[in-house]
Design an enzyme around this catalytic site. Structure first.
Site, PDB file in Angstrom:
ATOM      1  N   ARG A  18       0.806  -1.210   0.000  1.00 49.21           N
ATOM      2  CA  ARG A  18       0.000   0.000   0.000  1.00 49.21           C
ATOM      3  C   ARG A  18       0.854   1.282   0.000  1.00 49.21           C
ATOM      4  O   ARG A  18       0.570   2.186  -0.775  1.00 49.21           O
ATOM      5  CB  ARG A  18      -1.013  -0.037   1.143  1.00 49.21           C
ATOM      6  CG  ARG A  18      -2.155  -1.039   0.866  1.00 49.21           C
ATOM      7  CD  ARG A  18      -3.064  -1.192   2.046  1.00 49.21           C
ATOM      8  NE  ARG A  18      -2.278  -1.603   3.212  1.00 49.21           N
ATOM      9  CZ  ARG A  18      -2.717  -1.525   4.453  1.00 49.21           C
ATOM     10  NH1 ARG A  18      -3.910  -1.034   4.709  1.00 49.21           N
ATOM     11  NH2 ARG A  18      -1.961  -1.937   5.441  1.00 49.21           N
ATOM     12  N   ASN A  36      -6.766  -2.444   1.870  1.00 47.79           N
ATOM     13  CA  ASN A  36      -6.586  -3.894   2.000  1.00 47.79           C
ATOM     14  C   ASN A  36      -7.944  -4.517   2.184  1.00 47.79           C
ATOM     15  O   ASN A  36      -8.692  -4.082   3.050  1.00 47.79           O
ATOM     16  CB  ASN A  36      -5.809  -4.204   3.290  1.00 47.79           C
ATOM     17  CG  ASN A  36      -4.334  -4.378   3.045  1.00 47.79           C
ATOM     18  OD1 ASN A  36      -3.867  -4.309   1.919  1.00 47.79           O
ATOM     19  ND2 ASN A  36      -3.593  -4.620   4.114  1.00 47.79           N
TER      20      ASN A  36
END
Ligand SMILES: [Fe+3]
Ligand SMILES: [Mg+2]
Ligand SMILES: [Zn+2]
Ligand SMILES: [Zn+2]
EC number: 6.2.-.-
Lengths: 758, 336
Positions: A18, A36
């Site tokens: 990320r 996520n």
């Protein structure tokens, strides 16, 4: 302004994915968010068409080292006119398709941190970041978030929290992020569990003094001592009740390791990879203590893979024995209380941290064969990454009894467990059952079928039949073949040459050198090594002169057998007669076509190893002494054309006896023998020519881990225009058969008639 | 006149049968019940519970060091009664004899039956003899049914076993299985391995007299100690743990079985009892067993556990726990 929803699956959690996306978004002027979720990572990307295109291109091209994209899908959606790019909190629920990352060796940046006196993490043993650190071993539940790991017990301090939440930081969402202020800490204990002053510094001093330490690491405890101190290694050997098995070592760095071993470039790659396995290297120096190497010309070595390990070497230590913290065949210890209980007689001191290890995970072991990395033991750094397979229903394959791994499948993924060891050992069996439950929860798999080895005394057989799920039994060597196919992404009928020690055959005999034409649904046995009686069953594996006795009796007759000098050195005439009687009357004397036992027999016969104290010892020691410069022929043998092709080694035995009487060195005999086995395989493959659908020959079974044999064989096959298929991601030994079982189970289930119920 | 071999007629119920009964059977096992020569023995029974057990014996060879098929046929059924806490009282005897068996052999077997029955204090109250054609059976098969009296307060059952109970074996294990194997296959050992074939009823009686906390007893015959304890663990739904170093195994059995790759824990016994007793009485019971000639080598070999229900494990001398599963058939290699 365009907008796209991008969904990425694969290893995209716990690997700095990320923050990477965040950086790529900033670089390409993309607005939106990344999150996520249980399927992986979803990205809402807004920007110009060009920017989005570049953004996606960058995701592929600049992917962090540890991340792996299995699938990336994108579709146009409505733009929301965001004016920033954000990382959103994880979502719960949904189907759990995210992959759990394996533990990752310390990265170069973290290494810098712990060596920098000015850094707040200077010498901090639990330093990690999104590119490295503990993963699988600390994860209790998915999705992978700090509160679902054993790091939950360590609330982050302000500084760590800041790193954790700042997308531009290397530790952004590094779930195990920690510093000396807030993270796990280390204590040195004596045997009575008193804390000693001095911590790591003192631990190093003790090691330098030749003391044995139990050190809690990533996936369990190690027993550690100075690898260059013969006395220390010897006393560790005594304590472990491990008479001959070589110990693995950890070297301070590659330069030091090079003093003792040859390191080829694929070996270097393996040593320094993020999964940081033990690599079995060729030893070049005679300077290592004999209690360490135990007559082998190889050394299993790894490099420090956590800051803690690295810091053990800070002073003058160069090489540490790092053997798993257990006694005998017991499982690797990973809980503190059992460490203090079970290792107290082995370790002088205990170096223990307070971060709980949730999943035991042994060090993985690899060896480079023919320039390819082959996995011998698949655990830390690899597990629980899946192997891609053709689509399968959810099932559980129970694996083999020794070197066990099991395998759970779902969709097109096969999740192999970490190496769990010998299931006859009850502690291992318990962990086996527990681990099956854990893994089912991680991956949300409810098996609709259980696959077991067809051995009637397979330890988990009863357990399997008690689960109220259909059970299917698979022949051991068929599973090996299927495992090799699956490992190579092949779904076709090929000839498999499976050479190993023991597998229960469909005729009730013990198989072990098998030429099987098969695929995931069925197999046909086309050829095998001639059966010989195995007097006393498993005892023959420990006392391989019994196998020699059987070969000599069968091939040379009673007189030569009873007068054989090698046998008479070990057995009295009366004892030989009992063995003879045993063979004649079939008292605990199964028939076996085992290739492993043939290696054992030759090794024992020429005096290399007559007492086997660990699996594979006789064969490994035989391989170790081979005269490398031998360029001559192998021995002769016969291929008997019966209903199947039967390989008879009668002539080989006669020739070995002749060589012995002419005082040919055992190094030469060993070389000739290895060559013979490779030639045998080639000749059989050639004789089967008209039955083979392709030139592909799959090689599997523990014997294929013999580097020398494999390399000769692979080259011979290639010279003869065959295409050898070898293992890659799962072991050729029994640690790999669960994968093959899974594939066969998934295919056999179609015709439910083969499913047995007890 | 006597014939020297058994003929088919000996089992036909005629004159020859009668002679056989009178000249051999009555001589060795005769008693008031048998002398009546009635269709059934009518026996008086007291205010006890009655234990009944039956077993058929087909052993090869029929004579072996330490015993023969006749002795085994009595001991086997006597012991099945004894481990239930019964005082064995009566036996029936059914014989299936192969045509051609020398009569002297038969007589030796019957004599042995008589002697063993007297030793156990049981009467043989009914019998039957059949002769089958040569090849239809192997020399002689024997069935015995036993009747015993169980005191009303005695109640031995696996369900009474509880965690913490200790497991006692009354002597060295595996002797019978190894002796039979050696005799059958002509493995010469000196001194020859002897079967432990023996009556257990006096021993079990004294055990029950010594402790009211005996939960269950079993004689570990076929399949040996490991198989019997597996059955008990399953029936009790509890775990069991053995200590390898506590197992009494005669050095000769140990040597021979290790040479043949066999495990004494899975070898048959014909004169041993496994006693599950509460922990507090374990030492007392052990001492009581050791008083008996056949119990000298008795040992507390393990304990019952709450953990791992239905499973039998053994703490090895190396400090590992080994699972001792029930075997399906013979042991087969597993080392890869
Ligand atoms: Fe195998
Ligand atoms: Mg019975
Ligand atoms: Zn890092
Ligand atoms: Zn902190």
């Amino acid at each position: 302004m365009e907008a796209q929803l991008i969904e990425v699956s694969g290893i995209v959690q716990g690997v700095g994915f990320r923050p990477f996306i965040y950086r790529m978004a900033k670089e390409n002027n993309i607005k939106g968010w990344v999150i996520n979720d249980s399927k992986g990572v979803s990205i809402h990307a807004e920007g110009t068409k060009e920017n989005i295109k570049n953004f996606i291109k960058n995701i592929y091209n600049k992917l962090p080292q540890q991340a792996l994209i299995k699938d990336l899908k994108y579709k146009d959606i409505k733009a929301k006119e965001y004016n920033d790019f954000n990382i959103l909190a994880s979502q719960n629920g949904g189907s759990q398709d995210t992959l759990i990352p394996p533990d990752l060796a310390m990265c170069a940046d973290c290494l810098k941190d712990i060596l920098d006196e000015k850094n707040s993490r200077y010498e901090y043993p639990f330093t990690n970041c999104t590119n490295c650190g503990p993963r699988f071993t600390i994860i209790k539940e998915v999705p992978y978030d700090r509160i679902k790991t054993t790091m939950k017990d360590f609330p982050m301090c302000k500084e760590c929290e800041q790193e954790f939440t700042n997308p531009s930081q290397r530790r952004f969402h590094a779930q195990p992020n920690a510093c000396p202020k807030c993270g796990p800490s280390l204590n040195l204990y004596d045997r009575n569990q008193n804390i000693l002053e001095g911590g790591l510094q003192k631990a190093r001093e003790l090691l330098a003094q030749g003391k044995i330490l139990a050190v809690k690491g990533l996936g369990g405890y190690h027993l550690v001592c100075d690898g260059l101190n013969n006395d220390a290694v010897k006393s560790l050997r005594n304590g472990k009740k491990r008479d001959f098995k070589p110990f693995a070592v950890m070297a301070k760095n590659q330069e030091i390791l090079k003093k003792y071993c040859k390191i080829s470039s694929p070996e270097e790659q393996a040593l320094t990879a993020a999964n940081a396995p033990i690599v079995i290297l060729e030893r070049t120096s005679e300077k290592l203590p004999t209690s360490l190497t135990m007559g082998l010309n190889t050394l299993g070595a790894m490099l420090p893979y956590t800051p803690l390990h690295l810091l053990l070497f800070k002073d003058n230590l160069e090489l540490l024995v790092m053997t798993s913290g257990n006694v005998s065949s017991n499982p690797l210890i990973y809980k503190d209380d059992s460490a203090f209980k079970s290792l107290v007689e082995l370790a002088d001191y205990f170096l223990v941290h307070d971060r709980e290890i949730y999943n035991r995970c042994d060090d993985s072991v690899v060896k480079v064969i023919n320039n390819n990395i082959q996995i011998f033991r698949r655990a830390r750094g690899y597990v629980p990454l899946p192997v891609e397979i053709p689509k399968s229903e959810a099932l559980l394959a129970c694996g083999g009894e020794l070197k066990n791994t099991f395998c759970l499948t779902k969709g097109n993924k096969a999740f192999l467990s970490q190496h769990l060891g010998d299931l006859e050992n009850f502690a291992n069996f318990n962990e086996y059952i527990e681990t099956i439950e854990k893994m089912q929860n991680y991956f949300n798999i409810n098996p609709s079928l259980i696959v077991i080895d067809s051995h009637p005394n397979f330890v988990a057989r009863n357990w399997a039949y008690e689960q109220n799920i259909p059970v299917v039994e698979v022949q051991h060597h068929h599973a090996h073949l299927a495992s090799c196919l699956a490992d190579n992404n092949l779904d076709e009928k090929v000839l498999g040459v499976v050479c190993d020690g023991t597998g229960y055959g469909t005729d009730g005999h013990i198989w072990g050198m098998e030429f099987l034409l098969g695929d995931f649904t069925s197999f046909e046995r086309l050829a095998h090594l001639e059966y010989i009686p195995l007097p006393s069953g498993d005892l023959a594996s420990k006392e391989p002169l019994r196998i020699v006795a059987s070969y000599l009796y069968k091939y040379l007759g009673e007189k030569e057998f009873l007068e054989n000098k090698v046998l008479l050195k070990k057995y009295s005439l009366a004892e030989l007669k009992i063995i003879q009687k045993q063979i004649d009357s079939k008292i605990n004397t199964p028939l076996s076509s085992s290739c492993g036992r043939l290696f054992d027999a030759v090794s024992a016969f020429i005096g290399v190893c007559t007492r086997v104290s660990y699996e594979g010892q006789a064969a490994m020691e035989l391989e170790a002494i081979v005269a490398k410069d031998y360029r001559g022929k192998g021995y002769n043998f016969e291929i008997l054309k019966e209903e199947k092709l039967i390989i008879s080694t009668k002539i080989m035995w006669q020739e070995i006896i002749k060589d012995l009487s002419e005082e040919v060195s055992r190094e030469i005999i060993a070389a000739k023998f290895h060559k013979t086995i490779a030639m045998m395989i080639l000749e059989v493959v050639k004789s089967l020519e008209d039955k083979l659908p392709s030139k592909k020959v799959a090689l599997s079974g523990g014997v294929m881990q013999n580097k020398l044999l494999s390399e000769i064989l692979i080259n011979l096959l290639k010279e003869n225009e065959y295409e050898p298929i070898v293992h890659k991601n799962v072991p050729a030994n029994d640690g790999g058969i669960s994968l093959g079982q899974a594939l066969i189970g998934g295919n056999i289930n179609v015709c439910s008639s083969t499913i047995k119920s007890n | 006149m006597m014939y020297d071999k058994i003929l088919l007629n000996h089992g036909a119920g005629g004159l020859k049968t009668q002679r056989l009964i009178r000249q051999i059977f009555q001589k060795h096992i005769g008693n008031a019940y048998l002398q009546q020569e009635l269709d059934a023995a009518v026996i008086k029974f007291s205010s006890h519970k009655m234990a009944v057990s039956t077993d058929s014996f087909v052993v090869h060879p029929i004579f072996f060091p330490g015993g023969n098929i006749g002795k085994m046929a009595v001991c086997g059924t006597v012991n099945d009664l004894a481990v239930m806490g019964a005082k064995p009282l009566y036996l029936t005897l059914g014989l299936i004899i192969e045509e051609g068996l020398p009569i002297t052999i038969l007589e030796q077997i019957i004599a042995s039956i008589g002697e063993t029955a007297r030793e156990a204090g049981v009467l043989i109250v009914a019998g039957d003899t059949k002769v089958v054609e040569h090849g239809a059976c192997d020399k002689i098969y024997i069935n015995t049914t036993g009747i015993g009296a169980v005191p009303l307060n005695v109640d031995l059952r696996p369900q009474k076993i509880s965690p913490g109970d200790k497991i006692i074996v009354s002597g060295s294990i595996g002797n019978h299985g190894m002796a039979i194997l050696a005799a059958r296959e002509g493995l010469d050992f000196s001194p020859p391995l002897e079967s432990d074939c023996a009556n257990l009823n006096y021993l079990t009686e004294s055990v029950l007299a010594a402790s009211v906390n005996v939960k269950c007893m079993r004689d570990p015959t076929r399949g040996g100690v490991a198989t019997t304890l597996n059955e008990l663990a399953y029936q009790a739904n509890l775990g069991m743990k053995l200590w390898e170093e506590q197992l009494p195994i005669d050095s000769q059995v140990k040597g021979t079985s290790s040479m043949l790759g066999l495990d004494p824990l899975y070898l048959a016994n014909e004169g041993k009892v496994l006693i599950i007793v509460s922990s507090k009485d374990a030492e007392k019971v052990l001492k009581e067993v050791q008083k008996s000639e056949i119990g000298k080598k008795a040992s507390i070999i393990g304990e019952v556990t709450e953990s791992h229900p239905t499973k039998l494990v053994m703490e090895t001398e190396l400090g590992t726990l080994r699972m001792l599963n029930m075997l399906e058939g013979d042991p087969l290699p597993r080392i890869c």
